[in-house]
Motif scaffolding. Structure first.
Motif, PDB file in Angstrom:
ATOM      1  N   LEU A  64       0.839  -0.626   0.225  1.00 41.07           N
ATOM      2  CA  LEU A  64      -0.185  -0.623  -0.199  1.00 41.07           C
ATOM      3  C   LEU A  64       0.633   1.217  -0.101  1.00 41.07           C
ATOM      4  CD1 LEU A  64      -3.098  -1.229   2.198  1.00 41.07           C
ATOM      5  CD2 LEU A  64      -3.209  -0.706  -0.111  1.00 41.07           C
ATOM      6  N   ALA A  65       2.045   1.558   1.632  1.00 44.49           N
ATOM      7  CA  ALA A  65       2.720   2.176   0.802  1.00 44.49           C
ATOM      8  C   ALA A  65       3.476   2.505  -0.475  1.00 44.49           C
ATOM      9  CB  ALA A  65       3.871   2.374   1.758  1.00 44.49           C
ATOM     10  N   THR A  66       3.733   1.925  -1.054  1.00 44.50           N
ATOM     11  CA  THR A  66       5.052   1.536  -2.340  1.00 44.50           C
ATOM     12  C   THR A  66       3.533   2.723  -2.856  1.00 44.50           C
ATOM     13  OG1 THR A  66       5.965   0.125  -1.513  1.00 44.50           O
ATOM     14  CG2 THR A  66       5.878   0.944  -3.908  1.00 44.50           C
ATOM     15  N   MET A  67       2.110   1.694  -3.398  1.00 46.35           N
ATOM     16  CA  MET A  67       1.720   2.579  -4.159  1.00 46.35           C
ATOM     17  C   MET A  67       0.965   3.487  -3.912  1.00 46.35           C
ATOM     18  SD  MET A  67      -1.470  -0.435  -5.402  1.00 46.35           S
ATOM     19  CE  MET A  67      -2.037  -0.825  -3.671  1.00 46.35           C
ATOM     20  N   LEU A  68       0.746   3.827  -2.927  1.00 43.06           N
ATOM     21  CA  LEU A  68       0.661   5.566  -2.471  1.00 43.06           C
ATOM     22  C   LEU A  68       1.745   6.629  -3.324  1.00 43.06           C
ATOM     23  CD1 LEU A  68      -1.440   7.229  -0.589  1.00 43.06           C
ATOM     24  CD2 LEU A  68       0.017   6.721   0.703  1.00 43.06           C
ATOM     25  N   PHE A  69       3.115   5.845  -3.044  1.00 41.79           N
ATOM     26  CA  PHE A  69       4.138   6.506  -3.458  1.00 41.79           C
ATOM     27  C   PHE A  69       4.322   7.278  -5.240  1.00 41.79           C
ATOM     28  CE2 PHE A  69       9.116   6.422  -4.420  1.00 41.79           C
ATOM     29  CZ  PHE A  69       9.192   8.324  -4.557  1.00 41.79           C
ATOM     30  N   LEU A  70       4.037   5.622  -5.809  1.00 40.54           N
ATOM     31  CA  LEU A  70       4.855   5.239  -6.873  1.00 40.54           C
ATOM     32  C   LEU A  70       3.362   6.179  -7.966  1.00 40.54           C
ATOM     33  CD1 LEU A  70       6.252   1.951  -7.723  1.00 40.54           C
ATOM     34  CD2 LEU A  70       7.525   3.976  -7.457  1.00 40.54           C
ATOM     35  N   MET A  71       2.348   5.274  -7.655  1.00 40.25           N
ATOM     36  CA  MET A  71       1.106   6.273  -8.323  1.00 40.25           C
ATOM     37  C   MET A  71       1.367   7.527  -8.406  1.00 40.25           C
ATOM     38  SD  MET A  71      -1.503   3.140  -8.394  1.00 40.25           S
ATOM     39  CE  MET A  71      -2.457   2.934  -9.417  1.00 40.25           C
ATOM     40  N   PRO A  72       1.210   8.769  -7.343  1.00 36.71           N
ATOM     41  CA  PRO A  72       1.077   9.706  -7.805  1.00 36.71           C
ATOM     42  C   PRO A  72       2.457  10.313  -8.672  1.00 36.71           C
ATOM     43  CG  PRO A  72       0.777   9.601  -6.155  1.00 36.71           C
ATOM     44  CD  PRO A  72       1.220   7.800  -6.376  1.00 36.71           C
ATOM     45  N   VAL A  73       3.550   9.407  -8.241  1.00 32.84           N
ATOM     46  CA  VAL A  73       4.945   9.761  -8.718  1.00 32.84           C
ATOM     47  C   VAL A  73       4.758   9.565 -10.721  1.00 32.84           C
ATOM     48  CG1 VAL A  73       6.733   9.616  -9.317  1.00 32.84           C
ATOM     49  CG2 VAL A  73       6.128  10.226  -7.371  1.00 32.84           C
ATOM     50  N   VAL A  74       4.198   8.505 -10.636  1.00 30.90           N
ATOM     51  CA  VAL A  74       4.076   8.182 -12.446  1.00 30.90           C
ATOM     52  C   VAL A  74       3.041   8.992 -13.182  1.00 30.90           C
ATOM     53  CG1 VAL A  74       3.637   5.849 -13.912  1.00 30.90           C
ATOM     54  CG2 VAL A  74       5.018   5.499 -11.916  1.00 30.90           C
ATOM     55  N   PHE A  75       1.881   9.132 -12.303  1.00 32.74           N
ATOM     56  CA  PHE A  75       0.842   9.899 -13.100  1.00 32.74           C
ATOM     57  C   PHE A  75       1.610  10.915 -13.763  1.00 32.74           C
ATOM     58  CE2 PHE A  75      -2.395  13.536 -12.869  1.00 32.74           C
ATOM     59  CZ  PHE A  75      -3.489  12.841 -13.614  1.00 32.74           C
ATOM     60  N   THR A 218       1.476  33.115 -13.320  1.00 33.44           N
ATOM     61  CA  THR A 218       1.221  32.549 -12.062  1.00 33.44           C
ATOM     62  C   THR A 218       1.286  30.899 -12.300  1.00 33.44           C
ATOM     63  OG1 THR A 218      -1.046  31.832 -13.228  1.00 33.44           O
ATOM     64  CG2 THR A 218      -0.622  33.620 -12.018  1.00 33.44           C
ATOM     65  N   VAL A 219       1.696  30.754 -11.542  1.00 34.41           N
ATOM     66  CA  VAL A 219       2.549  29.250 -11.020  1.00 34.41           C
ATOM     67  C   VAL A 219       2.233  28.917 -10.262  1.00 34.41           C
ATOM     68  CG1 VAL A 219       5.039  27.803 -10.012  1.00 34.41           C
ATOM     69  CG2 VAL A 219       4.352  30.094 -12.429  1.00 34.41           C
ATOM     70  N   ARG A 220       1.253  27.271  -9.753  1.00 36.31           N
ATOM     71  CA  ARG A 220       0.593  26.776  -8.553  1.00 36.31           C
ATOM     72  C   ARG A 220       1.537  25.719  -8.746  1.00 36.31           C
ATOM     73  NH1 ARG A 220      -3.229  22.810  -7.440  1.00 36.31           N
ATOM     74  NH2 ARG A 220      -3.351  23.185  -9.736  1.00 36.31           N
ATOM     75  N   TRP A 221       2.045  25.593  -7.463  1.00 40.25           N
ATOM     76  CA  TRP A 221       2.507  24.200  -7.144  1.00 40.25           C
ATOM     77  C   TRP A 221       0.715  23.176  -7.114  1.00 40.25           C
ATOM     78  CZ3 TRP A 221       7.325  22.381  -7.445  1.00 40.25           C
ATOM     79  CH2 TRP A 221       8.283  23.708  -7.529  1.00 40.25           C
ATOM     80  N   ALA A 222       1.155  21.725  -7.462  1.00 42.87           N
ATOM     81  CA  ALA A 222       0.169  20.780  -8.181  1.00 42.87           C
ATOM     82  C   ALA A 222       0.317  19.706  -6.406  1.00 42.87           C
ATOM     83  CB  ALA A 222       1.043  19.215  -8.780  1.00 42.87           C
ATOM     84  N   TYR A 223      -0.245  20.228  -5.226  1.00 44.10           N
ATOM     85  CA  TYR A 223      -0.168  19.950  -4.336  1.00 44.10           C
ATOM     86  C   TYR A 223      -0.952  18.515  -4.029  1.00 44.10           C
ATOM     87  CZ  TYR A 223       1.566  24.418  -2.287  1.00 44.10           C
ATOM     88  OH  TYR A 223       2.823  25.310  -1.413  1.00 44.10           O
ATOM     89  N   GLU A 224      -2.133  18.261  -4.834  1.00 42.05           N
ATOM     90  CA  GLU A 224      -2.767  17.208  -4.975  1.00 42.05           C
ATOM     91  C   GLU A 224      -1.926  15.971  -5.493  1.00 42.05           C
ATOM     92  OE1 GLU A 224      -3.402  18.935  -8.932  1.00 42.05           O
ATOM     93  OE2 GLU A 224      -2.885  19.575  -6.626  1.00 42.05           O
ATOM     94  N   ILE A 225      -0.694  16.284  -6.380  1.00 38.47           N
ATOM     95  CA  ILE A 225       0.345  15.279  -6.354  1.00 38.47           C
ATOM     96  C   ILE A 225       1.058  15.226  -5.254  1.00 38.47           C
ATOM     97  CG2 ILE A 225       2.258  13.943  -8.364  1.00 38.47           C
ATOM     98  CD1 ILE A 225      -0.496  13.894  -9.388  1.00 38.47           C
ATOM     99  N   ILE A 226       1.647  16.181  -4.953  1.00 40.62           N
ATOM    100  CA  ILE A 226       3.030  15.684  -3.730  1.00 40.62           C
ATOM    101  C   ILE A 226       2.895  15.482  -3.032  1.00 40.62           C
ATOM    102  CG2 ILE A 226       4.667  17.456  -2.910  1.00 40.62           C
ATOM    103  CD1 ILE A 226       4.401  19.942  -4.808  1.00 40.62           C
ATOM    104  N   ALA A 227       0.959  16.217  -1.828  1.00 46.82           N
ATOM    105  CA  ALA A 227       0.832  15.435  -1.045  1.00 46.82           C
ATOM    106  C   ALA A 227       1.024  13.775  -0.430  1.00 46.82           C
ATOM    107  CB  ALA A 227      -1.170  16.044  -0.366  1.00 46.82           C
ATOM    108  N   PRO A 228       0.215  13.135  -1.730  1.00 47.34           N
ATOM    109  CA  PRO A 228       0.145  11.370  -1.591  1.00 47.34           C
ATOM    110  C   PRO A 228       1.388  11.456  -1.773  1.00 47.34           C
ATOM    111  CG  PRO A 228      -1.134  12.367  -3.519  1.00 47.34           C
ATOM    112  CD  PRO A 228      -0.793  13.536  -2.569  1.00 47.34           C
ATOM    113  N   ALA A 229       1.926  11.434  -2.397  1.00 50.65           N
ATOM    114  CA  ALA A 229       3.896  10.741  -3.084  1.00 50.65           C
ATOM    115  C   ALA A 229       4.283  10.880  -1.548  1.00 50.65           C
ATOM    116  CB  ALA A 229       4.330  11.379  -3.915  1.00 50.65           C
TER     117      ALA A 229
END
Length: 243
Positions: A64-75, A218-229
């Motif tokens: 579960l931890a590996t999927m939570l880390f890898l899937m947002p990064v791959v996406f 304007t520049v916005r960080w993708a926290y929806e990707i960063i937070a779960p990763a």
């Protein structure tokens, strides 16, 4: 290779004397990146779910931890990158940031080892959705060379065939000459990402001075990707640390 989304075409302009209809966003993506991302995500999900279902001890939690880390990064690095373009602005969706640049704030679009846009302050932003392909450039150059050789061979015998064609009623032009003219009219071949950059430069030149293209970058960080990763990486580290 990158191609514009065919479903995103510019709307026709209104007749002279009326306001023009602005372009809808045209979207540029990397088809290879999308296909690769879908395959990698499918493999990660398959292996992870299998480990959760049949694993024992800490294995399900590690999966579960590996999927939570890898899937947002791959996406983020495969499916997310895109470039959205309309009459007023350039919107760049990179793996971890969303950058919006009004055309009036764009200083230049340049291509080298990567495709980039530079704003008036000198800040450079890479276009992840338009990767430079040396192979595609080489293939386009080879096709140009073959077309040039074919046109040259056709031109050498073209005058005789043109005279033969002229003898036909209506003054028909020889086929060789038509082929040569078509090759010349077609212009040099370009890699798909280079064609996309040419389109962006053309639109920038046309629109950069218009009133509707001014504004702030304007520049916005993708926290929806960063937070779960980050959460997945922390959880994975804690599980490994606990032994």
């Amino acid at each position: 290779m990158t191609t514009p989304d065919p479903s995103r075409e510019p709307e026709p302009t209104k007749p002279a004397g009326t306001a023009t209809t602005p372009y809808k966003d045209r979207v540029y993506r990397s088809p290879a990146g999308v296909v690769g991302g879908v395959l990698v995500l499918a493999i990660v999900a398959w292996l992870g779910i299998d480990a959760v279902v049949v694993g024992e001890g800490r294995t399900p939690w590690l999966a579960l931890a590996t999927m939570l880390f890898l899937m947002p990064v791959v996406f983020a690095y495969t499916l997310r990158p895109a470039v959205f373009v309309n009459d007023d602005r350039l919107r760049i969706r990179n793996p971890l940031r969303l950058i919006v640049l009004p055309w009036g704030q764009v200083a230049s679009l340049r291509s080298g080892f990567s495709n980039e846009v530079v704003d008036d302050s000198g800040t450079t932003y890479q276009l992840w959705a338009l990767p430079v392909s040396v192979r595609a450039r080489s293939r386009a150059a080879r096709q140009d060379a073959r077309a040039a050789r074919a046109a040259a061979r056709a031109g050498q015998g073209g005058s005789g065939r043109a005279r033969a064609g002229a003898a036909v009623p209506g003054g028909v032009v020889g086929a060789a000459d038509l082929g040569t003219d078509a090759a010349v009219a077609g212009g040099p071949r370009r890699a798909e990402t280079d064609q996309a950059m040419d389109e962006l430069r053309e639109l920038h030149e046309r629109r950069q001075g218009e009133p509707g293209t001014q504004g702030e970058v304007t520049v916005r960080w993708a926290y929806e990707i960063i937070a779960p990763a980050v959460a997945g990486a922390v959880l994975l580290g804690v599980l490994w640390g606990l032994g």
